[in-house]
Design an enzyme around this catalytic site. Structure first.
Site, short mmCIF file in Angstrom:
data_model
loop_
_atom_site.label_atom_id
_atom_site.label_comp_id
_atom_site.label_asym_id
_atom_site.label_seq_id
_atom_site.Cartn_x
_atom_site.Cartn_y
_atom_site.Cartn_z
CD GLU A 40 -0.12 -12.38 -33.67
OE1 GLU A 40 0.33 -11.91 -32.60
OE2 GLU A 40 0.14 -13.54 -34.08
CG HIS A 68 10.98 3.42 -31.46
ND1 HIS A 68 10.35 2.20 -31.28
CD2 HIS A 68 10.17 4.33 -30.87
CE1 HIS A 68 9.20 2.38 -30.64
NE2 HIS A 68 9.06 3.66 -30.38
CB THR A 87 3.11 -2.05 -34.69
OG1 THR A 87 3.34 -1.80 -33.30
CG2 THR A 87 1.93 -1.23 -35.17
C1 BJW Z 1 3.27 -9.00 -39.23
C2 BJW Z 1 4.09 -9.74 -40.02
C3 BJW Z 1 3.88 -9.61 -41.37
C4 BJW Z 1 4.68 -10.17 -38.04
N1 BJW Z 1 2.93 -8.79 -41.82
N2 BJW Z 1 2.33 -8.18 -39.57
C5 BJW Z 1 2.71 5.73 -21.43
C6 BJW Z 1 3.45 6.88 -21.54
C7 BJW Z 1 4.85 6.86 -21.49
C8 BJW Z 1 5.52 5.68 -21.41
C9 BJW Z 1 4.78 4.53 -21.28
C10 BJW Z 1 3.41 4.56 -21.28
N3 BJW Z 1 2.97 3.29 -21.15
C11 BJW Z 1 4.02 2.47 -21.09
C12 BJW Z 1 5.15 3.22 -21.16
C13 BJW Z 1 6.57 2.71 -21.03
C14 BJW Z 1 7.12 2.14 -22.30
C15 BJW Z 1 6.21 1.08 -22.89
O1 BJW Z 1 5.46 1.31 -23.81
N4 BJW Z 1 6.32 -0.13 -22.38
C16 BJW Z 1 5.57 -1.25 -22.93
C17 BJW Z 1 6.54 -2.38 -23.27
C18 BJW Z 1 4.50 -1.64 -21.97
N5 BJW Z 1 7.31 3.18 -23.27
C19 BJW Z 1 8.45 3.77 -23.34
O2 BJW Z 1 9.33 3.51 -22.56
C20 BJW Z 1 8.63 4.79 -24.41
N6 BJW Z 1 9.08 5.93 -23.73
C21 BJW Z 1 8.49 7.08 -23.57
O3 BJW Z 1 8.99 7.82 -22.82
O4 BJW Z 1 7.40 7.45 -24.20
C22 BJW Z 1 7.16 8.84 -23.88
C23 BJW Z 1 5.96 9.33 -24.54
C24 BJW Z 1 4.75 8.76 -24.28
C25 BJW Z 1 3.65 9.29 -24.87
C26 BJW Z 1 3.80 10.36 -25.73
C27 BJW Z 1 5.04 10.93 -25.99
C28 BJW Z 1 6.13 10.41 -25.40
C29 BJW Z 1 9.77 4.39 -25.30
C30 BJW Z 1 9.49 3.19 -26.10
C31 BJW Z 1 10.69 2.88 -26.99
C32 BJW Z 1 10.57 1.45 -27.51
N7 BJW Z 1 11.82 0.92 -27.66
C33 BJW Z 1 11.92 -0.36 -28.38
C34 BJW Z 1 13.41 -0.68 -28.51
C35 BJW Z 1 14.05 0.25 -29.54
C36 BJW Z 1 15.49 0.07 -29.65
C37 BJW Z 1 15.89 -1.30 -30.11
O5 BJW Z 1 15.23 -1.93 -30.94
O6 BJW Z 1 16.91 -1.77 -29.66
O7 BJW Z 1 11.32 -0.31 -29.68
S1 BJW Z 1 11.03 -1.69 -27.58
C38 BJW Z 1 10.54 -2.48 -29.07
O8 BJW Z 1 9.08 -2.45 -29.19
C39 BJW Z 1 11.07 -1.63 -30.21
C40 BJW Z 1 9.92 -1.62 -31.16
O9 BJW Z 1 10.01 -0.52 -32.05
C41 BJW Z 1 8.74 -1.54 -30.22
C42 BJW Z 1 7.43 -1.94 -30.84
O10 BJW Z 1 7.43 -3.25 -31.28
P1 BJW Z 1 6.64 -3.62 -32.60
O11 BJW Z 1 7.20 -2.93 -33.75
O12 BJW Z 1 5.19 -3.45 -32.36
O13 BJW Z 1 7.06 -5.15 -32.76
P2 BJW Z 1 6.43 -6.46 -32.11
O14 BJW Z 1 7.42 -7.55 -32.24
O15 BJW Z 1 5.90 -6.20 -30.75
O16 BJW Z 1 5.16 -6.78 -33.03
C43 BJW Z 1 5.29 -7.19 -34.38
C44 BJW Z 1 3.89 -7.29 -34.96
O17 BJW Z 1 3.99 -7.56 -36.34
C45 BJW Z 1 3.04 -8.42 -34.35
O18 BJW Z 1 1.75 -7.90 -34.05
C46 BJW Z 1 2.96 -9.47 -35.46
O19 BJW Z 1 1.71 -10.16 -35.47
C47 BJW Z 1 3.10 -8.60 -36.67
N8 BJW Z 1 3.68 -9.27 -37.84
N9 BJW Z 1 4.97 -10.46 -39.16
C48 BJW Z 1 2.18 -8.11 -40.91
N10 BJW Z 1 4.64 -10.32 -42.23
#
Ligand code: BJW
EC number: 2.3.1.-
Length: 270
Positions: A237, A119, A210
């Site tokens: 979780e 990312h 994640t």
């Molecule tokens: C603990 C803990 C501890 C806490 N110990 N655990 C299918 C195909 C193409 C696109 C899409 C698709 N389906 C959906 C889409 C659109 C979209 C998408 O996914 N939307 C969803 C929101 C529904 N995807 C995109 O737009 C992506 N684009 C794309 O074109 O993909 C093309 C592609 C597809 C397939 C193959 C190849 C290419 C782009 C996504 C980019 C994500 N961007 C962000 C922002 C980045 C910039 C910024 O930060 O400003 O990235 S969104 C945000 O979510 C950020 C994170 O990296 C990302 C994931 O979040 P993460 O890391 O999982 O965090 P949390 O907060 O959700 O979870 C934390 C976890 O930790 C929790 O489970 C806690 O329980 C746990 N935890 N403390 C262990 N101590």
């Protein structure tokens, strides 16, 4: 854990997919849940090309705030266990690859070398005119952002004119730059995933901190699990994908990872 450790001792390749949870114990906020707000918005409202086109000043305040927070943070025992495991297994001719969604560079700071930051990074910019990507660790990144970015909902917006926001200076194009993070919206700046399929089909896969709701990262572990690759999830979780994995270690990964990745008395290459 004993069962996981048997796989771990023999695996030639280990792929670790990490998310915001791995940095939570370093004090970096996660995205989803109560701590995921900046003012009244979540990342999915601001980390989009539409948000940047509509209000680049607001989006830059958001990134400026996060750059300043992250530069004060240090890797925690989870990051360090991963980096130590990579170095140790490397000496045995084995390979650890880390695919992170995090943009905080804490895996790098911990010493992880074989790293894909899919990312992007808070400390890289991309010129909207010429597309050039550049590292930038300046604080603040431009004078107009100094003293801005407070996260409280009642904060007045800085409303910085576009010509005073960060500009690209490397090629002379001088366009407005954005943060070089992989924003939400299908098909934008796809991350470099060329070799991944090949490696992931014959590895031990660990999915750490994640929520597994953002693609493409969310699809890797379920895909390889369906092909018989053992997957271990480390999370506070359960997630929508938990029941598709062989192992689930519930708890803070700063505690579970050091135990899981510690040296095994029978460490050998299969
Ligand atoms: C603990 C803990 C501890 C806490 N110990 N655990 C299918 C195909 C193409 C696109 C899409 C698709 N389906 C959906 C889409 C659109 C979209 C998408 O996914 N939307 C969803 C929101 C529904 N995807 C995109 O737009 C992506 N684009 C794309 O074109 O993909 C093309 C592609 C597809 C397939 C193959 C190849 C290419 C782009 C996504 C980019 C994500 N961007 C962000 C922002 C980045 C910039 C910024 O930060 O400003 O990235 S969104 C945000 O979510 C950020 C994170 O990296 C990302 C994931 O979040 P993460 O890391 O999982 O965090 P949390 O907060 O959700 O979870 C934390 C976890 O930790 C929790 O489970 C806690 O329980 C746990 N935890 N403390 C262990 N101590």
């Amino acid at each position: 854990m004993a069962d996981f450790r048997t796989f771990f001792a023999k695996a030639k390749h280990i792929v670790i997919i990490s998310g915001a949870g791995v940095s939570a114990e370093s004090g970096v906020p996660t995205f989803r849940g109560a701590g995921g707000y900046w003012r009244k918005w979540q990342a999915q409202d601001l980390a989009t090309p539409q948000a940047f086109a509509h209000n680049p000043s607001r989006v830059w305040e958001f990134y400026h705030y996060r750059r300043e927070v992250v530069r004060t943070k240090e890797p925690n025992p989870g990051h360090l266990a991963i980096a130590e495991c990579e170095a140790r297994l490397g000496r045995q001719g084995r390979r650890v690859m880390v695919i992170t969604q995090n943009i905080d560079e804490l895996h790098r700071k911990a010493g992880t070398k074989n790293l894909l930051e899919i990312h992007g990074s808070l400390f890289k910019t991309r010129c909207t005119s010429c597309g050039v990507v550049a590292e930038n660790y300046k604080s603040p990144i431009c004078p107009a952002l100094s003293g801005t970015g407070a996260p409280e909902p009642e904060t007045q917006e800085a409303r910085i004119p576009v010509e005073k926001l960060p500009r690209g200076l490397l090629t002379g194009a001088g366009g407005l730059v954005s943060s070089n993070c992989f924003w939400l919206g299908p098909g934008l700046n796809p991350p470099p995933l060329d070799d991944l399929e090949r490696i992931m089909n014959k590895c031990l896969c660990c999915k750490v901190g994640t929520s597994s709701v953002v693609y493409p990262a969310a699809m890797f572990a379920p895909q390889v699990s369906a092909r018989g690759v053992p997957v271990a999830e480390f999370n506070m979780e359960t997630t929508p994908a938990t029941n598709r994995f062989r192992f689930h270690f519930q708890g803070p990964c700063g505690s579970t990872l050091p135990e899981a990745l510690a040296r095994h008395e029978n460490e050998t290459v299969s």
